[in-house]
Design a protein around this motif. Structure first.
Motif: not given
Length: 433
Positions: A105-111
């Motif tokens: 989630s941190e890498q893809l900027n979302g849940s």
């Protein structure tokens, strides 16, 4: 109930096993934190970049050539599936990992959600925030479940072999102590011939040497005691015999003196017999498997000549007992004679078997005055005049002799005051299978 072992061998194995278990747990945690976790985080980071590449035209608005897109999916093996397609291809059996989901989630900027299904190959499933409801299927070739199984097998094998080695070490360390325990038990029942082999650690060798010296000293002391017993018996009985002979030659006018002297001589002989019986040590080498019922019946039959009513209630069958026939006859005889001496009514003698405790029991019950509760234990001490409690005199060795003989047979003696009056003397002996 405590599960902690009481023997030195059990405690050694327990501590070695506990230490190795802690070591395995620490090793597992260390490998997890410093090997697997960084590896999975690195893999997770690389996969996040691939997922970004998959959705680059969705996220950045970049137009990707269809032929190039198909070439990318063909080379990487990555597929984008709907929820239904993903479940048909193994998503249902995949396990979700919250830590990996958080990192993704941190890498893809979302849940984002991450699942992993074990197999060959391991499959990484990612639900990206750019396309909710769609799952990216990423096969991880070269990272299979077999490697995890090998690691678990390796750790388990090392743990098992370590515990096995600890068990062998503890057994080797405690073997001399076990031999010492067995030898001490033999000495306790009068077998002083045991000599231990002096081996093991320095401390164990020193203890073994001390035990051998002690056993040798006790054997010499026992021989001295036997010699003293024979000497006392001979040196005292000889003058008593001469006195008895001289008394028999007294004139009829001195019968009043003669009778008293003869009674005193008989009392002194009886006291000497009790001293000798108390000093005599019955060791285990003199014992054989015998039927206790026949022994008790024989003693009761012999004691009925005192013109007293003695009722025998014997169990139908009794397991055999390892016994010295002469010594145990003395025990039962003493018990019945005590009952005759301190009571005027009928005496009951019973034999029974307790299968739960594997004990054969001989009980002699009288209807005399009994013994004060405070003296029930102390009357077994040598020279304890417990007879005074029942209005008579004695040498104070009768019950001490009974207790000593029964103890050499591995049994116990108990005295109980009966509710209906009188005393119950009970002997408990271990039964043999």
């Amino acid at each position: 109930m405590s599960f902690f072992p009481r023997s030195a061998f059990g405690q050694t194995v327990f501590f070695v096993g506990a230490l190795l278990l802690i070591n395995q747990i620490v090793s597992y945690i260390t490998v997890t934190l410093y090997v697997f976790k960084p590896t999975f985080e690195q893999v997770n980071l690389m996969l996040a970049k691939q997922v970004k590449t998959v959705f680059i035209d969705w996220e950045e608005g970049v137009e990707v050539n269809k032929e190039l897109s198909e070439k990318f999916f063909e080379i990487t093996g990555i597929e984008v599936m709907t929820q239904r397609q993903a479940y048909m291809n193994g998503l249902e059996k995949a396990k979700e990992y919250s830590l990996l989901s958080k990192s993704m989630s941190e890498q893809l900027n979302g849940s984002a959600r991450v699942r992993i299904s074990q197999g060959d190959p391991v499959v990484y499933w990612v639900e990206a925030p750019q396309a909710p409801g769609y799952w990216v299927r990423v096969p991880l070739t070269g990272f299979s479940e077999t490697k995890m199984e090998f690691l678990i097998f390796y750790l388990s094998s090392i743990g098992f072999l370590s515990v096995l080695g600890g068990w062998w070490f503890a057994r080797h360390l405690n073997r001399p102590l076990k031999a010492l325990q067995t030898a001490a038990g033999r000495v306790g029942v009068g077998d002083f011939s045991t000599r231990l082999v002096e081996r093991g650690s320095t401390e164990v060798v020193e203890v073994t040497q001390a035990f051998n010296k002690m056993s040798k000293g006790i054997a010499e002391l026992e021989n001295d005691r036997r010699l003293l017993m024979a000497g006392v018996s001979h040196d005292l009985r000889t003058p008593l015999t001469r006195i008895r002979l001289a008394t028999e030659m007294m004139s009829d006018e001195e019968d009043y003196l003669k009778e008293g002297i003869v009674d005193d001589i008989e009392d002194m002989n009886a006291i000497i017999d009790q001293f000798i019986e108390y000093l005599r040590h019955h060791n285990s080498g003199e014992m054989h498997l015998e039927d206790l019922n026949s022994l008790v019946s024989e003693v009761v039959h012999a004691e009925q000549q005192h013109q007293r009513e003695i009722n025998l209630f014997a169990a139908e069958t009794l397991p055999k007992v390892m016994m010295n026939m002469v010594a145990l006859k003395r025990v039962v005889t003493n018990m019945i004679e005590n009952a005759i001496r301190y009571s005027d009514e009928a005496i009951d003698v019973t034999t029974a078997y307790n299968p739960r405790k594997k004990l054969v029991i001989v009980t002699v019950k009288d209807r005399g005055p009994g013994i004060p509760e405070a003296e029930l234990e102390s009357v077994f001490e040598p020279f304890k005049q417990g007879d005074q409690a029942r209005g008579s005199e004695g040498s104070g060795l009768g019950l001490a002799i009974i207790k000593r003989i029964v103890a050499t047979h591995g049994g116990t003696v108990k005295l109980r005051n009966r509710k209906e009056g009188g005393l119950s003397a009970e002997v408990y002996l271990p039964a043999q299978a």
